[in-house]
Design an enzyme around this catalytic site. Structure first.
Site, PDB file in Angstrom:
ATOM      1  N   SER A 142      -8.250  -4.218   1.422  1.00 17.03           N
ATOM      2  CA  SER A 142      -9.132  -5.353   1.702  1.00 17.03           C
ATOM      3  C   SER A 142     -10.172  -4.913   2.718  1.00 17.03           C
ATOM      4  O   SER A 142      -9.971  -3.911   3.421  1.00 17.03           O
ATOM      5  CB  SER A 142      -8.285  -6.488   2.305  1.00 17.03           C
ATOM      6  OG  SER A 142      -9.101  -7.506   2.848  1.00 17.03           O
ATOM      7  N   TYR A 155      -1.729  -9.964   7.845  1.00 20.99           N
ATOM      8  CA  TYR A 155      -2.543  -9.471   6.724  1.00 20.99           C
ATOM      9  C   TYR A 155      -3.359  -8.252   7.154  1.00 20.99           C
ATOM     10  O   TYR A 155      -3.402  -7.230   6.469  1.00 20.99           O
ATOM     11  CB  TYR A 155      -3.462 -10.600   6.243  1.00 20.99           C
ATOM     12  CG  TYR A 155      -4.193 -10.334   4.947  1.00 20.99           C
ATOM     13  CD1 TYR A 155      -3.579 -10.572   3.719  1.00 20.99           C
ATOM     14  CD2 TYR A 155      -5.496  -9.863   4.953  1.00 20.99           C
ATOM     15  CE1 TYR A 155      -4.263 -10.348   2.533  1.00 20.99           C
ATOM     16  CE2 TYR A 155      -6.186  -9.630   3.767  1.00 20.99           C
ATOM     17  CZ  TYR A 155      -5.561  -9.881   2.563  1.00 20.99           C
ATOM     18  OH  TYR A 155      -6.243  -9.650   1.384  1.00 20.99           O
TER      19      TYR A 155
HETATM   20  P1  NAD Z   1      -3.721 -14.076  -6.259  1.00 21.72           P
HETATM   21  O1  NAD Z   1      -2.931 -15.045  -5.432  1.00 21.72           O
HETATM   22  O2  NAD Z   1      -4.609 -14.580  -7.325  1.00 21.72           O
HETATM   23  O3  NAD Z   1      -2.749 -13.016  -6.921  1.00 21.72           O
HETATM   24  C1  NAD Z   1      -1.683 -12.450  -6.239  1.00 21.72           C
HETATM   25  C2  NAD Z   1      -0.716 -11.901  -7.238  1.00 21.72           C
HETATM   26  O4  NAD Z   1       0.430 -11.396  -6.533  1.00 21.72           O
HETATM   27  C3  NAD Z   1      -0.199 -12.962  -8.224  1.00 21.72           C
HETATM   28  O5  NAD Z   1      -0.025 -12.380  -9.501  1.00 21.72           O
HETATM   29  C4  NAD Z   1       1.143 -13.336  -7.624  1.00 21.72           C
HETATM   30  O6  NAD Z   1       2.047 -13.842  -8.574  1.00 21.72           O
HETATM   31  C5  NAD Z   1       1.587 -11.986  -7.106  1.00 21.72           C
HETATM   32  N1  NAD Z   1       2.656 -12.079  -6.121  1.00 21.72           N
HETATM   33  C6  NAD Z   1       2.708 -12.825  -4.988  1.00 21.72           C
HETATM   34  N2  NAD Z   1       3.906 -12.648  -4.380  1.00 21.72           N
HETATM   35  C7  NAD Z   1       4.596 -11.777  -5.154  1.00 21.72           C
HETATM   36  C8  NAD Z   1       5.898 -11.201  -5.061  1.00 21.72           C
HETATM   37  N3  NAD Z   1       6.728 -11.502  -4.065  1.00 21.72           N
HETATM   38  N4  NAD Z   1       6.281 -10.347  -6.036  1.00 21.72           N
HETATM   39  C9  NAD Z   1       5.468 -10.058  -7.082  1.00 21.72           C
HETATM   40  N5  NAD Z   1       4.240 -10.560  -7.209  1.00 21.72           N
HETATM   41  C10 NAD Z   1       3.822 -11.416  -6.253  1.00 21.72           C
HETATM   42  O7  NAD Z   1      -4.516 -13.202  -5.184  1.00 21.72           O
HETATM   43  P2  NAD Z   1      -5.690 -12.123  -5.340  1.00 21.72           P
HETATM   44  O8  NAD Z   1      -6.810 -12.605  -4.536  1.00 21.72           O
HETATM   45  O9  NAD Z   1      -5.897 -11.746  -6.756  1.00 21.72           O
HETATM   46  O10 NAD Z   1      -5.030 -10.917  -4.535  1.00 21.72           O
HETATM   47  C11 NAD Z   1      -4.674  -9.687  -5.126  1.00 21.72           C
HETATM   48  C12 NAD Z   1      -4.738  -8.602  -4.070  1.00 21.72           C
HETATM   49  O11 NAD Z   1      -6.091  -8.449  -3.647  1.00 21.72           O
HETATM   50  C13 NAD Z   1      -3.933  -8.912  -2.814  1.00 21.72           C
HETATM   51  O12 NAD Z   1      -3.304  -7.746  -2.340  1.00 21.72           O
HETATM   52  C14 NAD Z   1      -4.988  -9.373  -1.847  1.00 21.72           C
HETATM   53  O13 NAD Z   1      -4.608  -9.157  -0.510  1.00 21.72           O
HETATM   54  C15 NAD Z   1      -6.143  -8.501  -2.256  1.00 21.72           C
HETATM   55  N6  NAD Z   1      -7.439  -8.983  -1.815  1.00 21.72           N
HETATM   56  C16 NAD Z   1      -7.926 -10.173  -2.244  1.00 21.72           C
HETATM   57  C17 NAD Z   1      -9.168 -10.587  -1.813  1.00 21.72           C
HETATM   58  C18 NAD Z   1      -9.791 -11.866  -2.268  1.00 21.72           C
HETATM   59  O14 NAD Z   1     -10.848 -12.232  -1.738  1.00 21.72           O
HETATM   60  N7  NAD Z   1      -9.239 -12.557  -3.234  1.00 21.72           N
HETATM   61  C19 NAD Z   1      -9.901  -9.797  -0.932  1.00 21.72           C
HETATM   62  C20 NAD Z   1      -9.374  -8.595  -0.515  1.00 21.72           C
HETATM   63  C21 NAD Z   1      -8.140  -8.201  -0.957  1.00 21.72           C
END
Ligand code: NAD
Length: 260
Positions: A142, A155
């Site tokens: 991130s 985080y």
């Molecule tokens: P999201 O909530 O849409 O997806 C998260 C995924 O992780 C889902 O499929 C969920 O079911 C799964 N998950 C959660 N807990 C779990 C567990 N215990 N076991 C297995 N799976 C689990 O979120 P996202 O925004 O798509 O995030 C995906 C990644 O990207 C994360 O690591 C997040 O930190 C990172 N990220 C997101 C953003 C953003 O702006 N959305 C920015 C930077 C980094």
């Protein structure tokens, strides 16, 4: 490009992980999906991906907060398809609170899912990659793996840790055709971020649209969200021969967030 390769994408039932799974399937990889979700919806997702791209798609409900289940996920891929070629450590959760009020169990859970799962997954996957003489590990970190914001102690700590882990794995695999890199997205409009927008809209008494603009304006100079498709395309690029010598990098896709 990736026909015959197998890919595990953790947390791929929604958001960025799903975008990555689609991008890898589009390149011909067989994909093992993972994440939380209602079984009927997940089954539909598996069928859809498989039909759209003509690849094998399977699903594991392994809980990424449990070390043994992370290893089982990797073992399932190896057992089912005979190899683990690509591992994308993407599953992640968020919780915001000032440090003195930060719940201990949220700290533990965020560290487990956002950081330790990548350690356990990589540890389990590397022997398979070394055996086949090729591998790609991509950690979805991130902008918060490079810089901090208040109220995000767990985080930010986990994502900085993930960028560090990426570098170590890259060095330990440097003399092999296995690479490890991190992608550092800024704001991407997914359920994880929508929850923060909803909270801000309620807290500040503003509309969803105004909360989105405010969120972007605070951090992301482009004032545009990055998309799961863009992150997926970057992962596919890291899996291509053009990226053979990209090792230990933390690639920002953040609309200029960390350029400031
Ligand atoms: P999201 O909530 O849409 O997806 C998260 C995924 O992780 C889902 O499929 C969920 O079911 C799964 N998950 C959660 N807990 C779990 C567990 N215990 N076991 C297995 N799976 C689990 O979120 P996202 O925004 O798509 O995030 C995906 C990644 O990207 C994360 O690591 C997040 O930190 C990172 N990220 C997101 C953003 C953003 O702006 N959305 C920015 C930077 C980094």
């Amino acid at each position: 490009m990736l026909r015959g390769k197998t890919a595990i994408v953790t947390g791929s039932t929604s958001g960025i992980g799903l975008g990555i799974a689609q991008a890898l399937a589009q390149q011909g990889a067989n994909v093992l999906l993972n994440g939380l979700g209602e079984r009927r919806q997940v089954d539909a997702l598996v069928a859809q991906l498989s039909a759209d791209y003509g690849v094998k798609v399977a699903y594991s409900p392994a809980d990424m907060s449990v070390a043994a289940e992370v290893s089982t996920l990797v073992a399932q891929c190896a057992h089912q398809w005979g190899s683990v070629d690509i591992l994308v450590n993407n599953a992640g959760i968020q919780h915001t609170a000032p440090l003195e009020e930060f719940p201990d169990e949220k700290w533990e859970q965020i560290l487990a899912i956002n950081l330790s799962a990548a350690f356990y997954g990589t540890k389990a996957a590397l022997p398979h990659m070394r055996h086949r003489g090729w591998g790609r590990i991509v950690n979805i970190a991130s902008a918060h793996g490079l810089v901090a914001s208040p109220t995000k102690a767990a985080y930010v700590a986990a994502k900085h840790g993930l960028v560090g882990l990426t570098k170590v794995v890259a060095l330990e695999t440097a003399r092999s055709p296995i690479t490890c890199n991190a992608i550092c997205p800024g704001w991407v409009l997914t359920p994880l971020v929508q929850k923060q927008i909803d909270d801000a809209a309620t807290r500040d008494g503003i509309s969803d649209d105004d909360a989105k603009t405010k969120l972007l304006a605070e951090k992301q100079p482009s004032i545009e969200f990055a998309t799961p498709e863009q992150i997926g395309t970057a992962v596919a690029f890291l899996c291509s021969p053009a990226a053979d010598q990209i090792r230990g990098a933390a690639i920002s896709i953040d609309g200029g967030w960390t350029a400031q």
